[in-house]
Design a protein around this motif. Sequence first.
Motif, short mmCIF file in Angstrom:
data_model
loop_
_atom_site.label_atom_id
_atom_site.label_comp_id
_atom_site.label_asym_id
_atom_site.label_seq_id
_atom_site.Cartn_x
_atom_site.Cartn_y
_atom_site.Cartn_z
N HIS A 509 79.87 83.81 -35.55
CA HIS A 509 79.37 83.04 -36.69
C HIS A 509 79.68 83.78 -37.99
N VAL A 510 80.12 83.04 -38.98
CA VAL A 510 80.45 83.61 -40.28
C VAL A 510 79.27 83.42 -41.23
N LEU A 511 78.77 84.51 -41.77
CA LEU A 511 77.63 84.44 -42.68
C LEU A 511 78.05 83.84 -44.01
N GLN A 512 77.13 83.11 -44.63
CA GLN A 512 77.40 82.42 -45.88
C GLN A 512 76.26 82.66 -46.86
N VAL A 513 76.47 82.27 -48.11
CA VAL A 513 75.36 82.22 -49.04
C VAL A 513 74.26 81.35 -48.42
N GLY A 514 73.06 81.89 -48.36
CA GLY A 514 71.97 81.16 -47.73
C GLY A 514 71.60 81.66 -46.34
N SER A 515 72.42 82.53 -45.76
CA SER A 515 72.07 83.07 -44.45
C SER A 515 70.84 83.98 -44.57
N TYR A 516 69.95 83.86 -43.61
CA TYR A 516 68.69 84.61 -43.61
C TYR A 516 68.47 85.18 -42.21
#
Length: 549
Positions: A509-516
């Motif tokens: 999975h590729v982390l994005q703005v908004g990942s928590y």
Amino acid sequence: MLSITADATRVEREFGLDARKSLLFSAIRLDSHPFVAPLIAETGTERLLLVRQQEQGNALSAGVPKDRMRFYAPWVTIDPRIVADTPAAESLADLVRELADGGPVALAADVVHAHQLALSGSVELVVADQDPTPVAAYEIDPADVLATFARWRGTGVRTARRLVADVPHLSGLAEEFTSGEDSRFSALRELAAERSLDSVLLAATPNFTEATGRAQPHGAVALWLDGPERLLVLLPEGAGELPGAPVGRYPSVGAAVRELASGTRTGIEEEWISVGLARELTREGAELVPVSAALGHWRDVRDHEDLAFQVVAARASVFAIEEALAWAERGLDAGRSFSELDVYAVYLDKIAEFRTAHEIPFGIEPYFTNLHSSNRMLFPGPPVDHPVDEETTCVQLDAGVRIVFDGVNVATSDMARSLPRTESAKEAYRFFFDVVREGIIGQLRPGAVCEDVHEGTLRYLAPHLERMVAIGMLGTDVDFDTEYRKRNVGHLMGKQESFANELRPGYKHVLQVGSYGAAEIPWRYGNAAIGTEDLWYIGRDRTYVLSKR
């Protein structure tokens, strides 16, 4: 014939074990606790409890005789002495094949469907049916669900803004709070389209509440229908009524799905539903498509929409955990003794104190608690009545809370702190904060891949392992990299600890703005069980450590 059941009442009656109370992962996995629950295996001459090895310490602490248990799924540890005298099969399927000794295996209707899938083809299975339960169907307007969450989120945003207003390292975070963005149904449509599903049956509590915005009545399931899109709740007869339009009554869940769905492809939570329900659906013509992990991902990637609640959970957790351990440290320094349950009581009081002091207008409840002293065990586990005194070398408190509106979880937290009492453990603990905040969270930015973060963490640790050996916090009899590649160094949070998206090898999975999520280094070696874990959020301009005071 080997017979297997998951009957929790029998487990408690025959082995004295309340799995939801005594076992840590049964509490953590809100969407899949049947998958990690212990099973009773009856061979004809004896009855054995089949337990995941990560729960070994908890099962023994609960009084289950070791000779009446068989373990599977070996627990990952950098100290092989912990499990040296306890063999564990590589998987439940391997253990069942061994116990069956070439014979057939009877699965009771209450066994989770994931176990049936794992065993199929490797042993001869005889699977029991469940008695059909008549249900009434109620239709819920998705617009009402969206309006409910928007109202809750508005309250959450106002509350979280107050909490972070005077926290310098969280400056700018409030600008990312939202109450109007909601992709739950569009994301569910995408999930169904990717797998060509005609319907999705939502029985696991986090998925039910996420789709309906309502607390889950006992035995109720939600049914999301594609083409045309509809949302229904199937409620067992006699369980009362639900707000919503009555649609009809059906002799069973399987019959309702057959009558209401436009096609046969049905997404099911294989880590939640029983083999009995799976067989019922199949008899009614459903083609079952496992989507437990996909639904976990569906929750994970939308967590930024509930960021305000996540922040409240994180701030409540760091206050309660650090204050409880500070209380314990003052007591030990003064020569007092108490128990793990006493520390837990302080932790609960501090959650209540946080809610009162900050005038939080919604519920903050315990989610899970791993609180134990190292001289009791190095396995993770909930607190028991064990002394914490001058003999205690370390206390670990790894816990989470959940934010609740009207019985619905809207956020959870997961973080850890420790109270080391030896000089070597104190030095290691200080270093692990650097690992978590610099070595792990320091990598987290848009575009980072989960498995790459794990590899980067091992590179960060490598130059320091010799020092860990020198101070007695690591041995030379284990291949550290090989062992640590078997576990994560963090995970996303999707209304619970995520098992769909972890910072570990194989997770792309590729982390994005908004990942928590959470970043952690659990380190259990010798006489110290150390947990260091922080919550993080990838913002538009930078990554925040939400659980830093």
